[in-house]
Design a protein around this motif. Sequence first.
Motif, PDB file in Angstrom:
ATOM      1  N   ARG A   1      11.143  -3.629  -1.801  1.00  0.00           N
ATOM      2  CA  ARG A   1      10.527  -2.566  -1.204  1.00  0.00           C
ATOM      3  C   ARG A   1      10.719  -2.689   0.426  1.00  0.00           C
ATOM      4  O   ARG A   1      10.732  -1.309   0.860  1.00  0.00           O
ATOM      5  CB  ARG A   1       8.962  -2.861  -1.427  1.00  0.00           C
ATOM      6  CG  ARG A   1       8.656  -2.604  -2.984  1.00  0.00           C
ATOM      7  CD  ARG A   1       7.412  -3.122  -3.551  1.00  0.00           C
ATOM      8  NE  ARG A   1       6.474  -2.433  -2.713  1.00  0.00           N
ATOM      9  CZ  ARG A   1       5.117  -2.766  -2.751  1.00  0.00           C
ATOM     10  NH1 ARG A   1       4.602  -4.003  -3.335  1.00  0.00           N
ATOM     11  NH2 ARG A   1       4.032  -2.168  -2.210  1.00  0.00           N
TER      12      ARG A   1
ATOM     13  N   ALA B   1      13.987  -0.956   0.700  1.00  0.00           N
ATOM     14  CA  ALA B   1      13.921   0.424   0.385  1.00  0.00           C
ATOM     15  C   ALA B   1      13.431   1.175   1.666  1.00  0.00           C
ATOM     16  O   ALA B   1      13.804   2.429   2.069  1.00  0.00           O
ATOM     17  CB  ALA B   1      13.132   0.676  -0.690  1.00  0.00           C
ATOM     18  N   GLN B   2      12.369   0.698   2.486  1.00  0.00           N
ATOM     19  CA  GLN B   2      11.689   1.337   3.543  1.00  0.00           C
ATOM     20  C   GLN B   2      12.870   1.470   4.526  1.00  0.00           C
ATOM     21  O   GLN B   2      12.870   2.459   5.347  1.00  0.00           O
ATOM     22  CB  GLN B   2      10.742   0.630   4.070  1.00  0.00           C
ATOM     23  CG  GLN B   2       9.960   1.281   5.340  1.00  0.00           C
ATOM     24  CD  GLN B   2       9.402   2.764   4.969  1.00  0.00           C
ATOM     25  OE1 GLN B   2       8.931   2.768   4.007  1.00  0.00           O
ATOM     26  NE2 GLN B   2       9.823   3.495   5.782  1.00  0.00           N
TER      27      GLN B   2
ATOM     28  N   ALA C   1      14.926   4.281   3.753  1.00  0.00           N
ATOM     29  CA  ALA C   1      14.483   5.476   4.123  1.00  0.00           C
ATOM     30  C   ALA C   1      14.407   5.708   5.660  1.00  0.00           C
ATOM     31  O   ALA C   1      14.319   7.057   6.092  1.00  0.00           O
ATOM     32  CB  ALA C   1      12.958   5.510   3.649  1.00  0.00           C
TER      33      ALA C   1
ATOM     34  N   THR D   1      13.577   8.155  -3.408  1.00  0.00           N
ATOM     35  CA  THR D   1      12.361   8.149  -3.970  1.00  0.00           C
ATOM     36  C   THR D   1      12.253   7.892  -5.363  1.00  0.00           C
ATOM     37  O   THR D   1      11.036   7.049  -5.567  1.00  0.00           O
ATOM     38  CB  THR D   1      12.047   9.871  -3.916  1.00  0.00           C
ATOM     39  OG1 THR D   1      12.101  10.451  -2.530  1.00  0.00           O
ATOM     40  CG2 THR D   1      10.479  10.151  -4.437  1.00  0.00           C
TER      41      THR D   1
ATOM     42  N   TYR E   1      13.999   5.516  -6.764  1.00  0.00           N
ATOM     43  CA  TYR E   1      13.918   3.931  -6.721  1.00  0.00           C
ATOM     44  C   TYR E   1      12.803   3.520  -6.218  1.00  0.00           C
ATOM     45  O   TYR E   1      12.352   2.340  -6.515  1.00  0.00           O
ATOM     46  CB  TYR E   1      15.271   3.626  -5.584  1.00  0.00           C
ATOM     47  CG  TYR E   1      15.393   2.178  -5.154  1.00  0.00           C
ATOM     48  CD1 TYR E   1      15.451   1.229  -6.241  1.00  0.00           C
ATOM     49  CD2 TYR E   1      15.290   1.612  -4.061  1.00  0.00           C
ATOM     50  CE1 TYR E   1      15.824  -0.033  -5.929  1.00  0.00           C
ATOM     51  CE2 TYR E   1      15.745   0.295  -3.472  1.00  0.00           C
ATOM     52  CZ  TYR E   1      15.790  -0.642  -4.768  1.00  0.00           C
ATOM     53  OH  TYR E   1      15.729  -2.045  -4.399  1.00  0.00           O
ATOM     54  N   SER E   2      12.218   3.831  -5.043  1.00  0.00           N
ATOM     55  CA  SER E   2      11.069   3.454  -4.391  1.00  0.00           C
ATOM     56  C   SER E   2       9.655   3.649  -5.475  1.00  0.00           C
ATOM     57  O   SER E   2       9.272   2.471  -5.787  1.00  0.00           O
ATOM     58  CB  SER E   2      10.604   4.377  -3.461  1.00  0.00           C
ATOM     59  OG  SER E   2      11.519   4.193  -2.245  1.00  0.00           O
ATOM     60  N   GLN E   3       9.743   4.524  -6.490  1.00  0.00           N
ATOM     61  CA  GLN E   3       8.917   4.692  -7.644  1.00  0.00           C
ATOM     62  C   GLN E   3       8.971   3.526  -8.556  1.00  0.00           C
ATOM     63  O   GLN E   3       7.956   3.143  -9.083  1.00  0.00           O
ATOM     64  CB  GLN E   3       8.966   5.941  -8.250  1.00  0.00           C
ATOM     65  CG  GLN E   3       8.365   7.198  -7.219  1.00  0.00           C
ATOM     66  CD  GLN E   3       8.674   8.570  -7.703  1.00  0.00           C
ATOM     67  OE1 GLN E   3       9.466   8.711  -8.562  1.00  0.00           O
ATOM     68  NE2 GLN E   3       7.923   9.466  -7.174  1.00  0.00           N
TER      69      GLN E   3
ATOM     70  N   GLU F   1       7.892   0.256  -7.455  1.00  0.00           N
ATOM     71  CA  GLU F   1       6.265   0.129  -7.692  1.00  0.00           C
ATOM     72  C   GLU F   1       5.957  -0.410  -8.970  1.00  0.00           C
ATOM     73  O   GLU F   1       5.134  -1.179  -9.063  1.00  0.00           O
ATOM     74  CB  GLU F   1       5.822   1.548  -7.145  1.00  0.00           C
ATOM     75  CG  GLU F   1       5.845   1.843  -5.575  1.00  0.00           C
ATOM     76  CD  GLU F   1       5.083   0.821  -4.783  1.00  0.00           C
ATOM     77  OE1 GLU F   1       4.162   0.137  -5.045  1.00  0.00           O
ATOM     78  OE2 GLU F   1       6.133   0.344  -3.601  1.00  0.00           O
TER      79      GLU F   1
END
Length: 191
Positions: A128, A131-132, A135, A152, A154-156, A159
């Motif tokens: 995560r 991933a930030q 971004a 987006t 991938y981030s979901q 989570e």
Amino acid sequence: MTDPQPEYVWAYSDEKPRRGRVWLIVGLAVVAVLIATVAFWLFLRPGAPSADPTTTTSATPTAIPSASSTPPMTPEPAPVETPPTPPEPDLSGFREQVRPWLDDALTGLSFLTDSGPEEAASIVDSLRGDAQRLADAQVPASIGTDWQDHLTAYSQHLEVLRTAVSSGADSADAMVSARASVEALRAVAGL
């Protein structure tokens, strides 16, 4: 007979040392420091208003502006300079910037199958964070929309994966979805 030798004896005097003189000196030193500090802050500090020897005050009244007089001119505000926008990265530079994070994503996802719940949660938290960073990377305009859409997703998926590994639920589907999102990001970046 010989003369007796004098004997030396140490004796303290009954007089108390005078401490009043020491306190007087200390007090005068403190007063001098206070006066110097006040003088500095009132007259010598940077930005303090200084007396202008060319201006004088007079006892004559000054004219009060009438309604028909023109208002005084106010200075124009200084233009605000905006920092220049960094140049858009080229695709090859962007590709090299994001490659380590995308490679780590695939590696981390492959480690999840053999990890316990705490270790899996730690791995997903690391993914995560990556991933930030993805971004925050400046994306070339040519792939901007596709990159953002897949990032987006991938981030979901991360989570959902984090929720699954922390609760001890089956995370196989979430891992497959997250891996597919990483592959889609790699394809957009041209890796």
